[in-house]
Design an enzyme around this catalytic site. Structure first.
Site, PDB file in Angstrom:
ATOM      1  N   ALA A   1      36.289  50.011  33.412  1.00 23.81           N
ATOM      2  CA  ALA A   1      34.931  50.496  33.174  1.00 23.81           C
ATOM      3  C   ALA A   1      34.911  51.283  31.865  1.00 23.81           C
ATOM      4  O   ALA A   1      35.954  51.694  31.362  1.00 23.81           O
ATOM      5  CB  ALA A   1      34.506  51.383  34.333  1.00 23.81           C
TER       6      ALA A   1
ATOM      7  N   GLY B   1      37.911  49.584  37.153  1.00 22.48           N
ATOM      8  CA  GLY B   1      36.712  48.810  37.487  1.00 22.48           C
ATOM      9  C   GLY B   1      36.923  47.312  37.340  1.00 22.48           C
ATOM     10  O   GLY B   1      36.289  46.517  38.036  1.00 22.48           O
TER      11      GLY B   1
ATOM     12  N   GLU C   1      38.450  46.361  40.493  1.00 21.89           N
ATOM     13  CA  GLU C   1      37.522  46.578  41.613  1.00 21.89           C
ATOM     14  C   GLU C   1      36.477  45.464  41.722  1.00 21.89           C
ATOM     15  O   GLU C   1      36.078  45.086  42.816  1.00 21.89           O
ATOM     16  CB  GLU C   1      36.852  47.954  41.468  1.00 21.89           C
ATOM     17  CG  GLU C   1      37.847  49.082  41.725  1.00 21.89           C
ATOM     18  CD  GLU C   1      37.285  50.450  41.400  1.00 21.89           C
ATOM     19  OE1 GLU C   1      37.096  50.738  40.199  1.00 21.89           O
ATOM     20  OE2 GLU C   1      37.007  51.215  42.337  1.00 21.89           O
TER      21      GLU C   1
ATOM     22  N   GLU D   1      43.194  55.439  37.859  1.00 24.93           N
ATOM     23  CA  GLU D   1      42.175  56.494  37.746  1.00 24.93           C
ATOM     24  C   GLU D   1      42.715  57.916  37.850  1.00 24.93           C
ATOM     25  O   GLU D   1      42.198  58.817  37.203  1.00 24.93           O
ATOM     26  CB  GLU D   1      41.079  56.290  38.807  1.00 24.93           C
ATOM     27  CG  GLU D   1      40.085  55.191  38.464  1.00 24.93           C
ATOM     28  CD  GLU D   1      40.567  53.797  38.821  1.00 24.93           C
ATOM     29  OE1 GLU D   1      41.744  53.650  39.201  1.00 24.93           O
ATOM     30  OE2 GLU D   1      39.762  52.855  38.723  1.00 24.93           O
TER      31      GLU D   1
END
Ligand SMILES: NC(=O)c1ccc[n+]([C@@H]2O[C@H](COP(=O)([O-])OP(=O)(O)OC[C@H]3O[C@@H](n4cnc5c(N)ncnc54)[C@H](O)[C@@H]3O)[C@@H](O)[C@H]2O)c1
Length: 706
Positions: free
Chosen positions: A65, A104, A107, A127
């Site tokens: 992300a 992300g 994910e 993360e």
């Protein structure tokens, strides 16, 4: 003009494809989310579709992300809606991955029904290194695929895994070869032929055997050891555990709540600052835009010692041929054998194949003649730390180097302006200060003199990229940025062991606070004699303090040189780097303290950390004010990348703003009252900022017109 779409809906017969292209690394940002949402709508309108493939063009699948959005409003809900929409499609959805799939990026793949990848794809949920937890479903969907234990191991290690590991863990269905788009379409058709359909991760339940109290306790204990002073790893445990009792929708809501709590912590702010600070260092505001980097196709190194060898490896790894010059055949043979040995250990650890080693070694040539430097675009001098010797070498380089070649020195302490004066081309002379071991440590201090040209600076800043270094530009001063700040930090640590703190107490306090390694253990590793020789040479610069660095002197005078002879601040067994407490060392320090009249007393961990870090910060602020560094965050990068400062604290100056400059000033003045003003003088800028009630960040923003 219509902006190019970052995600398009395409089709191949009955198979729909969502194809993303957001160079350079397919970061999921606002436009990707928008375009993906629209492309999904489009696909949903194609009623004859039997399966959907999600893939990316370019070098990688979604790499993660957009961390740049961290500072803005929370986006988790948007991610949740989008990923749920993918998961809820009524036909099978296949993620086809390649490259580096992190955060992300992984994910979104978990929200797909099947996952395939090319060989050499890497996957991770890193993360916690940013002080947060996976926030786009990772903590809820991953345990539904591989269980709580393995999910937490993945999140807590923060390290990427390869395709083989991903298959064993159980979140990757198949490794495919060849053209990914073709392979994915073939895979989709096979699924359909086999009658395999929709397989939503969210509809699975978590295997409770993977979340027994024993497992959770083991992982919690491990996280406590690995992450002192941190909260994100424990929040991750809380979030992943919730997947065992909550349905997906509720679990995702809890995840959002927890990730947004994480983002507000100092730990996350520090880690995000460290992340962006590293990306800033190559920007040099005062370099004219006309400055051009010269191409570097070959390099030369003078001196095949510890540093020369490590630097040669950096060039060979970058595919740049390099010639190393030594004074004797014996020195050369020893240097090349060391390099070969370093590569051998990489082969042993599976980091390199034997062929790759041979290929890299073939790029490294040894020579005894400076004439062999004639074609080098960059020459780095790494001989003994001696001004006369270095000047002689630079005068010689002036004769042999081609016009425009960059002439660099790896000196740690010498005046590079003076070294440059030995040549007729001072504009080409620059410092390239690598850190030991040079092939491992990411930091490169690039030191410009009064006369270094803009082109030379640009060349070296750009060269750092293939060399895989984080460059930080500094101006000439004793110790540049990093070692100059080290002086006060180490001074306090050494003084405290004279005052009666044990080496282990000092190092443990610093390590518990977050330093990668306590400073006294670092000195043992580097060799105490090395430090003492530098102290002797620079004694004239030191304040008239008879206790200054006396811990080092006392140990070296007693024949304790550090790890190299098995005894320094600690005792070591042969072939083992474990630190053992040594009463003999402590006795030597006590005796020296008695001789110097240093009073013995107790120290708290708090005092140890405070004295070391305040000395560090105060000098950092001086360096900032003097313009030795381009910006405050560069100073942070030097200590994060070169000295094991905890990234989650952002760096020394970010940390100063975190605890508040008034507290920093108060601390410096407190120690001034106790120890006198010789070492404890607040930096003028520190006093000014406290008076004006400003932070370093505010001062920086004003100064750079932001
Ligand atoms: N060791 C560190 O941790 C470290 C870190 C950063 C910078 N530095 C700096 O790097 C430089 C080299 O340090 P080192 O630790 O690699 O030293 P070292 O003693 O390991 O190696 C120096 C090498 O230079 C060779 N040499 C001497 N004179 C020469 C000449 N005229 N021509 C060619 N070769 C010659 C020597 O034979 C020796 O092999 C020094 O300036 C030092 O301050 C060292």
């Amino acid at each position: 003009m219509e902006q190019k779409k970052t995600v398009t809906a395409q089709r191949d017969g009955e198979i729909a494809l969502l194809v993303a292209n957001n160079p350079p690394v397919n970061t999921i940002n606002a436009s990707v989310r928008n375009d993906l949402g629209r492309a999904l709508d489009e696909i949903r309108s194609w009623t004859d579709i039997k399966a959907v493939v999600l893939l990316c063009e370019g070098s990688t699948f979604f790499s993660g992300a957009d961390i740049g959005e961290f500072a803005g409003p929370p986006r988790e809900e948007e991610y949740r809606r989008l990923f749920n929409a993918i998961e809820n499609l009524s036909v099978p959805v296949i993620a086809a991955m390649h490259g580096t799939v992190l955060g992300g990026g992984l994910e979104i793949a978990l929200a797909c029904h099947y996952r395939i990848a090319l060989p050499r794809t890497r996957f991770g949920l890193p993360e916690v290194t940013l002080g947060i937890i996976p926030g786009a479903g990772g903590t809820q969907r991953m345990p539904r695929l591989i269980g709580v234990e393995k999910t937490l191991e993945l999140i807590l290690s923060a390290r990427p895994v390869d395709t083989a590991q991903a298959k064993t863990l159980g979140f990757l269905d198949e490794v495919v070869e060849g053209d990914l788009r073709e392979a994915a379409i073939t895979y989709a058709r096979k699924l359909l032929a086999d009658g395999r359909g929709v397989r939503r991760t969210g509809e699975r339940s978590v295997d409770p055997a993977t979340a027994t109290p024993e497992i959770i306790e083991r992982l919690t204990e491990q996280a406590k050891r690995q992450y002192p002073n941190r909260t994100a790893p424990f929040t991750a445990i809380e979030a992943v555990l919730a997947s065992t009792r909550l349905p997906l929708a509720e679990g995702l809501e809890l995840e959002t709540e927890l990730v947004n709590k994480c983002k507000k912590t100092d730990e996350s702010k520090g880690a995000v600052h460290a992340f962006f600070a590293e990306r800033e260092t190559r920007k040099i505001p005062d370099l004219p835009s006309t400055a051009v980097a010269r191409p570097v196709k070959s390099a030369g190194i003078i001196g095949a010692g510890t540093m020369g060898g490590g630097i040669a490896i950096c060039f060979a790894n970058a595919g740049i041929p390099v010639t190393i010059i030594e004074v004797s055949q014996e020195g050369l043979d020893r240097g090349l054998a060391n390099i070969s040995g370093i590569y051998d250990s990489m082969v042993e650890r599976g980091r390199l194949t034997a062929e790759e080693k041979e290929q890299r070694m073939s790029l490294i040539k040894g020579s005894l003649s400076y004439d062999d430097l004639r074609d080098a675009d960059v020459i780095i001098e790494a001989v003994f730390e001696n001004m006369e010797l270095k000047k002689r070498i630079f005068a010689k380089l002036d004769e042999v180097a081609k016009p425009g070649a960059v002439l660099a020195t790896n000196t740690s302490t010498l005046d590079i302006d003076e070294i440059a004066s030995a040549t007729k081309r001072p504009e080409d002379v620059i410092g390239m200060h690598f850190f030991s071991p040079a092939n491992v440590m990411p930091l490169l201090e690039v030191v410009r003199t009064q006369r270094t040209s803009a082109d030379t600076i640009r060349t070296v800043m750009d060269l750092s990229k293939p060399l895989r270094k984080t460059p930080v530009l500094a101006r000439v001063c004793y110790g540049f940025i990093g070692n100059r700040m080290m002086e006060g930090y180490a001074r306090e640590a050494e003084r405290m062991v004279l005052e009666g703190a044990t080496p282990r107490q000092v190092d443990t306090a610093l390590e518990r606070w977050g330093m990668a390694m306590g400073i006294l253990a670092v000195f043992d590793m580097a060799g105490l004699d090395v430090g003492v020789n530098i102290h002797k040479e620079h004694a004239h610069r030191y304040p008239p303090d008879p206790t200054y660095y006396q811990a080092d002197f006392a140990l070296v005078e007693a024949g304790r040189l550090g790890q190299k002879n098995g005894k320094g601040y600690y005792r070591y067994e042969p072939g083992d780097r474990t630190r053992y407490d040594d009463p003999e060392a402590i006795e030597i320090l006590r005796a020296r303290a008695a001789k110097l009249g240093v009073e013995q007393r107790e120290h708290t961990d708090e005092e140890i950390v405070e004295r070391c870090t305040l000395a560090l910060i105060n000098e950092g602020i001086r360096i900032l004010e003097e313009g030795i560094a381009v910006r405050a965050s560069d100073i942070d990068v030097v200590w994060n990348a070169g000295y094991g400062f905890p990234r989650f604290r952002g760096g020394p100056l970010f940390y100063a703003d975190t605890i508040g400059l008034p507290k920093v000033l108060e601390g410096v003045l407190k120690y001034q009252r106790i120890f006198g003003p010789m070492h404890w003088q607040p930096a003028p800028l520190l006093e000014k900022l406290v008076r004006e009630n400003k932070t370093i960040a505010q001062w920086e923003a004003e100064r750079h017109g932001r």
